[in-house]
Structures are given as C-alpha cells and as structure tokens.
Design an enzyme around this catalytic site. Structure first.
Site, mmCIF file in Angstrom:
data_model
loop_
_atom_site.group_PDB
_atom_site.id
_atom_site.type_symbol
_atom_site.label_atom_id
_atom_site.label_comp_id
_atom_site.label_asym_id
_atom_site.label_seq_id
_atom_site.Cartn_x
_atom_site.Cartn_y
_atom_site.Cartn_z
ATOM 1 N N SER A 1 0.844 -1.210 0.000
ATOM 2 C CA SER A 1 0.000 0.000 0.000
ATOM 3 C C SER A 1 0.871 1.250 0.000
ATOM 4 O O SER A 1 2.006 1.232 0.487
ATOM 5 C CB SER A 1 -0.883 0.035 1.253
ATOM 6 O OG SER A 1 -1.538 1.280 1.360
ATOM 7 N N TYR B 1 -2.326 -0.598 10.490
ATOM 8 C CA TYR B 1 -2.389 -1.096 9.106
ATOM 9 C C TYR B 1 -1.135 -0.689 8.325
ATOM 10 O O TYR B 1 -0.505 -1.514 7.651
ATOM 11 C CB TYR B 1 -3.639 -0.526 8.438
ATOM 12 C CG TYR B 1 -3.763 -0.735 6.945
ATOM 13 C CD1 TYR B 1 -4.293 -1.917 6.431
ATOM 14 C CD2 TYR B 1 -3.393 0.264 6.044
ATOM 15 C CE1 TYR B 1 -4.440 -2.097 5.062
ATOM 16 C CE2 TYR B 1 -3.539 0.090 4.674
ATOM 17 C CZ TYR B 1 -4.066 -1.091 4.188
ATOM 18 O OH TYR B 1 -4.212 -1.269 2.836
HETATM 19 P P1 NAD Z 1 -11.666 -5.658 -0.481
HETATM 20 O O1 NAD Z 1 -12.452 -5.482 0.758
HETATM 21 O O2 NAD Z 1 -12.385 -5.833 -1.739
HETATM 22 O O3 NAD Z 1 -10.680 -6.888 -0.326
HETATM 23 C C1 NAD Z 1 -10.095 -7.291 0.881
HETATM 24 C C2 NAD Z 1 -10.399 -8.758 1.041
HETATM 25 O O4 NAD Z 1 -9.652 -9.283 2.124
HETATM 26 C C3 NAD Z 1 -11.855 -9.044 1.379
HETATM 27 O O5 NAD Z 1 -12.641 -9.193 0.230
HETATM 28 C C4 NAD Z 1 -11.754 -10.329 2.170
HETATM 29 O O6 NAD Z 1 -12.116 -11.432 1.364
HETATM 30 C C5 NAD Z 1 -10.292 -10.442 2.533
HETATM 31 N N1 NAD Z 1 -10.161 -10.626 3.972
HETATM 32 C C6 NAD Z 1 -10.183 -9.690 4.946
HETATM 33 N N2 NAD Z 1 -10.111 -10.276 6.150
HETATM 34 C C7 NAD Z 1 -10.043 -11.615 5.926
HETATM 35 C C8 NAD Z 1 -9.942 -12.753 6.763
HETATM 36 N N3 NAD Z 1 -9.895 -12.646 8.101
HETATM 37 N N4 NAD Z 1 -9.931 -13.974 6.185
HETATM 38 C C9 NAD Z 1 -9.976 -14.108 4.834
HETATM 39 N N5 NAD Z 1 -10.057 -13.068 3.995
HETATM 40 C C10 NAD Z 1 -10.077 -11.839 4.541
HETATM 41 O O7 NAD Z 1 -10.673 -4.416 -0.543
HETATM 42 P P2 NAD Z 1 -9.372 -4.139 -1.435
HETATM 43 O O8 NAD Z 1 -9.112 -2.699 -1.245
HETATM 44 O O9 NAD Z 1 -9.468 -4.693 -2.773
HETATM 45 O O10 NAD Z 1 -8.231 -4.888 -0.601
HETATM 46 C C11 NAD Z 1 -7.324 -5.795 -1.174
HETATM 47 C C12 NAD Z 1 -5.924 -5.482 -0.720
HETATM 48 O O11 NAD Z 1 -5.542 -4.210 -1.252
HETATM 49 C C13 NAD Z 1 -5.719 -5.366 0.796
HETATM 50 O O12 NAD Z 1 -4.541 -6.024 1.173
HETATM 51 C C14 NAD Z 1 -5.571 -3.875 1.007
HETATM 52 O O13 NAD Z 1 -4.799 -3.593 2.149
HETATM 53 C C15 NAD Z 1 -4.874 -3.487 -0.262
HETATM 54 N N6 NAD Z 1 -4.921 -2.066 -0.575
HETATM 55 C C16 NAD Z 1 -6.104 -1.450 -0.802
HETATM 56 C C17 NAD Z 1 -6.122 -0.099 -1.092
HETATM 57 C C18 NAD Z 1 -7.405 0.632 -1.366
HETATM 58 O O14 NAD Z 1 -7.382 1.875 -1.392
HETATM 59 N N7 NAD Z 1 -8.506 -0.024 -1.576
HETATM 60 C C19 NAD Z 1 -4.936 0.616 -1.131
HETATM 61 C C20 NAD Z 1 -3.740 -0.037 -0.889
HETATM 62 C C21 NAD Z 1 -3.741 -1.383 -0.607
#
Ligand code: NAD
Ligand code: MG
Length: 285
Positions: free
Chosen positions: A177, A190
C-alpha cells in the site's frame, strides 16, 4: 462536491460490492488478455471483491485457472467473481475461510493446489484496516490483532504452505500500500503491516531466488473497493483519492495489470524483490 467526489456511504466490514455507489470497475468490460498466464494455476486471497476480483478476472483472461479465498459472509461477491472467471472458459475454485485462524490459512494453498492440479502463482491480497478515532493508547489488543493477523500472520502462513507447491518459474505477488510510504495516523497499525510486507517481499525474493521463485509486491494508492466504505468515516469517503496528483481514486481495474505483469513468467522473468506503485502519482520511495 466535485466531479471526483463519492456519495457519503458506510458499510460494516468486510463490506460488499453490491452496496457500493458507484459499483467499482473490475475490468469486466475492458480487460483484454493475451495469453500471458497461459495454463497457470493461481490462488488469490481476498479474490471475491475489489482489487482481488479485478486480478481474478484479468488472470483468467490471461489464461490462468483461479482459486479465491474470502470470508464466508462474502459468498455473493465470491460467486460473482467466479461467474466472470468461468465465462472466460477457465476454472474458478471458491475457498471460503477466515485467514486469521492459523489452521484455515495453512490449509488454503493445499485446497487450491488440489482443486487446480498444482499452484504457480500466489497473490497475497487479503487485508484489513479500520480507521482509528481513539487516541493511540486506547487501541485494544483485539483491534491490533485483527490487523496483524490478517495482513501479516496470514501472509506468513499461506506463503509457507504454498511453498510446498510453488516450483521453478512460479511467483508470489503481495498487496502492499501507499501507506507503507506515506502512513496516515488513523491507519497506524495497518500502515505498519504494509511496511513490513515491503520488507518481507525483498527478503523473501532473496530467500527464494535460488529456487527460481520470484517475489514482488504492488503498492496501490486509494482504490475504490468495499474495504473503504467499510472502514473509513463517511467524510473521508466523499473526498477519497482527491489528495493524489491525479486528483481521483483509482479503480480495481487500473491495478490488476500490475499484478498480471509481475505474475507473468514471460514479461517479468527477471523481476523479483520489487514493489510496483499504482498510486495516482504519490511517491513510492
Ligand atoms: P476488499 O475489501 O475488496 O478486499 C479485501 C479482502 O480481504 C476481502 O474481500 C476479504 O475477502 C479479505 N479478507 C479480509 N479479512 C479476511 C480474513 N480474516 N480472512 C480471509 N479473507 C479476509 O478491498 P481491497 O481494497 O481490494 O483490498 C485488497 C488489498 O488491497 C488489501 O490487502 C488492502 O490492504 C490493499 N490495498 C487497498 C487499497 C485501497 O485503497 N482499496 C490501497 C492499498 C492497498
Ligand atoms: Mg470482499
């Protein structure tokens, strides 16, 4: 409200796609594959929604069979992702389970490899955050635990177990991130896990290089996914992404090509130990 503003909205974690306004773009109508992952088997944790869903769709269109991990309460999102994967003629395997439980996390790659007939790509994408309103000294152990176990412990457990199946030419792509570089005080716990993921990415690349396994990470900036309305206050959502040089949030579809590139043995065969920023212009150094 500017053109780039989102309507105020709130969900409870883990958040669902259908409740989002607007619904994110996962590349459903735009992503064109060119066989860059032909015949590979990929496990994507958190592949039901957001960036993980966009990666699953892109991987399938590049010729990969895909297994996705997700939480049981996200079944409807997982089935929607599977629908897009199978539409391309590739296999989709749905593997629900809470990765904060060690046994579940360790079993996930076994279940994926068995269903896919092997494993070539692991995408450690599952993640959790919760914007903090309390003072730092009031953060509870349970809160810290959920973030650390989801983002770090699960990544260790899943990767250790996946290594029984990953061979020469295979690769791991972690989801880091912008928070690893420009941490927000509200996401202090985080952000620290994402800095650790960067460190681990480089170090694992060194460890696994001699086995012919590449390890990389993608560092997204603000991306419109269920995680955001489920974990950020409404007033943050309205302005989400406007503090980037490009002045807007990114869509999951705009992040997936970075995962395809890093996973592709032909495109990125000599790329390992790197973190690729997809941040709308924020610096990743
Ligand atoms: P999202 O909510 O669509 O995806 C996150 C997923 O993590 C969830 O769908 C869930 O299935 C899984 N998850 C969470 N807790 C869990 C658990 N205890 N057991 C199993 N699965 C679990 O959101 P996203 O933003 O697509 O997130 C995906 C990745 O991207 C994450 O690692 C997040 O930190 C990273 N990220 C997101 C952003 C953003 O702005 N959205 C920015 C930087 C990094
Ligand atoms: Mg989800």
């Amino acid at each position: 409200m500017t053109d780039q503003a989102f309507p105020a909205q709130q969900q409870q974690p883990p958040g669902l796609t259908g409740a989002m306004d607007p619904v994110p773009d996962h590349g459903e109508t735009s992503y064109r594959g060119s066989g860059r992952l032909d015949g590979l088997g990929a496990l994507i944790t958190g592949g039901d929604s957001g960036i993980g869903r966009a990666v699953a769709i892109a991987f399938a269109r590049e010729g990969a069979d895909v297994a996705i991990g997700y939480l049981p309460e996200e079944q409807e999102d997982a089935e929607e992702t599977a629908r897009w994967v199978t539409k391309t003629g590739r296999t989709a395997v749905l593997l629900p389970g809470d990765l904060t439980e060690e046994r579940t996390a360790r079993a996930l790659p076994e279940r994926a490899a068995e269903a896919l007939g092997g494993l070539d790509v692991l995408v450690n994408n599952a993640g959790f955050q919760m914007a903090r309103r309390d003072a730092f000294e009031d953060v509870t152990t349970d809160e810290i635990d959920r973030v650390m176990r989801t983002n770090l412990y699960a990544l260790f457990w899943v990767t250790q177990s996946a290594l029984r199946h990953l061979g020469e030419g295979s690769s791991i792509v972690n989801n880091s991130s912008i928070q690893a570089y420009q941490p927000s005080t509200a996401l202090l716990d985080y952000a620290s896990t994402k800095a650790a993921i960067n460190n681990l990415t480089v170090n694992l690349a060194a460890e696994l290089g001699p086995r012919g396994i590449r390890v990389n990470a993608v560092a997204p900036g603000p991306i419109w996914t269920p995680l955001q309305p489920a974990t950020q206050p409404e007033e943050k959502i309205e302005k989400f992404g406007q503090d980037t040089p490009l002045g807007r949030a990114g869509q999951p579809a705009e992040v997936a090509p970075a995962f395809v590139f890093l996973a592709s043995p032909s495109d990125a065969g000599y790329v390992s130990g790197t973190v690729l920023g997809v941040t709308g212009g924020k610096p990743v150094f």
